[in-house]
Motif scaffolding. Structure first.
Motif, mmCIF file in Angstrom:
data_model
loop_
_atom_site.group_PDB
_atom_site.id
_atom_site.type_symbol
_atom_site.label_atom_id
_atom_site.label_comp_id
_atom_site.label_asym_id
_atom_site.label_seq_id
_atom_site.Cartn_x
_atom_site.Cartn_y
_atom_site.Cartn_z
ATOM 1 N N VAL A 107 0.814 -1.213 0.000
ATOM 2 C CA VAL A 107 0.000 0.000 0.000
ATOM 3 C C VAL A 107 0.847 1.262 0.000
ATOM 4 C CG1 VAL A 107 -1.891 -1.176 1.176
ATOM 5 C CG2 VAL A 107 -0.257 0.149 2.519
ATOM 6 N N SER A 166 -3.547 0.355 4.809
ATOM 7 C CA SER A 166 -3.783 1.632 4.139
ATOM 8 C C SER A 166 -4.271 2.682 5.126
ATOM 9 C CB SER A 166 -4.786 1.456 2.995
ATOM 10 O OG SER A 166 -6.086 1.164 3.487
ATOM 11 N N VAL A 204 -5.727 4.094 -1.685
ATOM 12 C CA VAL A 204 -5.784 2.635 -1.563
ATOM 13 C C VAL A 204 -7.006 2.227 -0.735
ATOM 14 C CG1 VAL A 204 -4.559 0.562 -0.829
ATOM 15 C CG2 VAL A 204 -3.285 2.493 -1.775
ATOM 16 N N ARG A 213 -3.375 -0.349 -6.274
ATOM 17 C CA ARG A 213 -4.686 -0.280 -6.915
ATOM 18 C C ARG A 213 -4.753 -1.181 -8.152
ATOM 19 N NH1 ARG A 213 -3.914 5.277 -6.268
ATOM 20 N NH2 ARG A 213 -3.873 5.584 -8.535
#
Length: 557
Positions: free
Chosen positions: A59, A84, A92, A66
């Motif tokens: 993340v 995240s 994220v 993503r």
């Protein structure tokens, strides 16, 4: 952490990204980029699992994260979400919610301690992450219904605290979270949506005049709505009685567990009786009513026998709430009425707030001998001269509650130096007491040292809120009771006495006890968040009062 899709080349700039191949059960099959010894040392240093460290690594590269979500095993999404949130990677967070592959999303459980990451993040009401979470939820319900799996989104569990520990340091409080969710629901109701099962959203709502209309629209959609809001906890401020009644009927009172009606909702006993009788709260466990909530309606005449039939009717409605264990009715005049109000209750109370209720001997005698006393965990009797007026019944009440009492508040109770000996005897059996608050009592530094020495013997005590010692005010002056006078004391002398009191704790090896003197009360995140709206409400109330006064003068003329 992820398996790279076939045929896709490694991305530049991500050579340090940890990549663990994981099968469907989450078993590690291999690793590269970071050595095993490095990973192990990082995990052992913070007690995080290798899986969570890999989630953090992923993340921390939002674009790659993503683009890789479709390749992540479903059981790893909770780790990605917490990572995240921890790193405040809002993009994220939104993407993870948008593609959430599980049937349930429970925010409190996901942010709480776990085997993979023991840190508790529930006291981080991070604005960036919470906004991203709700936007991600909207993204989720806007996608093809065949791809939606989420059925329940539980957004409860956040604790609002004074100091935010998230990177941005910007909080989104309960009122702001309510407005954000309500507005999102309204926006989604305007979207052309494909047929699909709505997501049930559980949220603690905080409703005022400022977000009332949006909340009403969210709770009562005119047509298909992809998000259906349910409310386990409801707080109301700065609403009219009719607005309160309307929004509570929409909020699903049959499932409501906690109801707080506070400050600027102007209720009298007639409104309370109507609210309880007409709406009904069969599962309610906690009820807070505002100042003067038990005052008689303006047109209500007293009965010849002096019986308060309206209060008896309210008590009857409360008795139907078989799960009610918390009741706060501070700043309501209840002289001689406590037996009528509390006697019919079917379940023992664990939390009872009777601050500034003008209790008399009959009320205290009832409290000392009633079934509730032996179950009380939180008790507030502030604003009563307990030791001077009701010594026997007050200390009998403490004795009954000693096995369960955790938090005791005795602010502005007229406790003076000569009372300290009795107070020590009364508190000595309270071995489970964790917090003691006694601000506003005119005690000297000497009496406080004696009291602190005794409090060190309470094994579970962790917090003491003590008053400014009377030594810090001019000699012979009356101990101040108003906020302005309270703040004008000798700060240097106070610091010296506070240091002496901390030394008492240190000598007793009780560094675990936190002591403070919050002159204007403890931090209240809800009041802090709506202070501007409250100021507007008070100005309007003042304007209305002046207009009424002016109208009355004209009629006299």
């Amino acid at each position: 952490m992820i398996t790279r899709p076939h045929g896709r080349a490694p991305r530049a700039g991500c050579s340090q990204l940890l990549q663990l191949k994981i099968d469907e059960k989450g078993t590690r099959l291999g690793e590269k980029s970071w050595g095993a010894s490095t990973l192990l040392s990082r995990a052992m240093g913070t007690m995080r699992s290798l899986r969570f460290i890999s989630a953090e690594a992923l993340v921390s590269h939002p674009q790659v994260a993503r683009q890789s979500l479709d390749s992540v095993a479903h059981n790893l999404y909770p780790l990605l979400f917490k990572a995240s949130y921890l790193l405040e990677q809002a993009a994220v967070t939104r993407a993870v919610l948008g593609r959430w592959p599980l049937e349930e999303f429970r925010l409190g459980a996901l942010l709480g301690p776990s085997a993979d990451h023991p840190q508790d993040l529930r006291d981080r009401a991070c604005r960036a992450c919470l906004e991203a979470l709700v936007r991600g939820l909207a993204d989720h319900v806007l996608q093809d219904p065949s791809r939606r799996r989420l059925r329940v989104a539980d957004l409860t569990g956040i604790r609002d605290v004074q100091v935010q520990r998230c990177p941005c340091g910007r909080a989104l409080g309960k009122w702001g979270r309510t407005r954000l969710l309500a507005r999102t629901c309204c926006e989604l109701q305007a979207e052309p949506l494909a047929a699909g099962r709505p997501v049930e959203v559980l949220a603690d709502l905080f409703v005022t005049e400022g977000n009332f209309e949006a909340v009403v629209q969210a709770l009562r959609p005119a047509g298909p709505a992809p998000l259906r809001v349910h409310c386990p906890s409801f707080r109301a401020d700065s609403l009219s009685p009719s607005q309160l009644l309307h929004v509570l009927r929409l909020a699903g009172p049959g499932a409501l567990r906690k109801l707080e009606v506070v400050h600027n909702v102007r209720l009298h006993a007639g409104h309370v009786q109507q609210l309880l009788a007409q709406v009904g709260f069969p599962r309610l466990a906690s009820l807070t009513l505002p100042t003067k909530a038990f005052d008689a309606p303006p047109a209500c005449a007293s009965t010849p026998d002096g019986e308060d039939r309206l209060l008896a009717s309210i008590a009857l409605e409360l008795s139907k709430m078989t799960q009610l264990t918390e009741l706060s009715v501070a700043f309501s005049r209840l002289t001689g009425k406590i037996p009528t109000l509390l006697g019919p209750l079917q379940t023992p109370l664990r939390v009872l707030d009777l601050a500034n209720c003008a209790l008399n001997h009959a009320d205290m005698a009832f409290l000392a001998d009633c079934a509730h006393a032996a179950h009380l965990e939180v008790l507030d009797l502030s604003g009563h001269n307990l030791v001077s007026l009701f010594p026997s019944t007050f200390f009998r009440l403490l004795g009954q509650a000693a096995r369960t009492l955790r938090i005791l508040t005795l602010e502005e109770c007229g406790i003076v130096d000569s009372h300290v000996g009795m107070l020590i005897l009364g508190l000595s059996p309270c071995h489970r007491l964790r917090q003691l608050k006694f601000l506003g009592n005119p005690l000297s530094a000497r009496a406080l040292r004696r009291l602190f020495t005794a409090l060190c013997e309470l094994p579970e005590l962790r917090c003491i809120e003590f008053p400014v010692p009377k030594d810090c005010y001019p000699e012979g002056a009356a101990y101040p009771q108003d906020e302005l006078a309270m703040s004008k004391f000798d700060q240097q002398k106070y610091d010296e006495i506070a240091e002496e009191l901390r030394a008492v704790l240190l000598r007793a090896d009780r560094e675990d006890i936190q002591v403070s003197t919050p002159l204007f009360g403890s931090f209240d995140p809800d009041i802090q968040e709506t202070s501007n709206e409250l100021g507007t409400f008070l100005l309007q109330a003042f304007k209305n009062a002046l207009e009424n006064f002016s109208r009355a003068l004209r009629q006299i003329e």
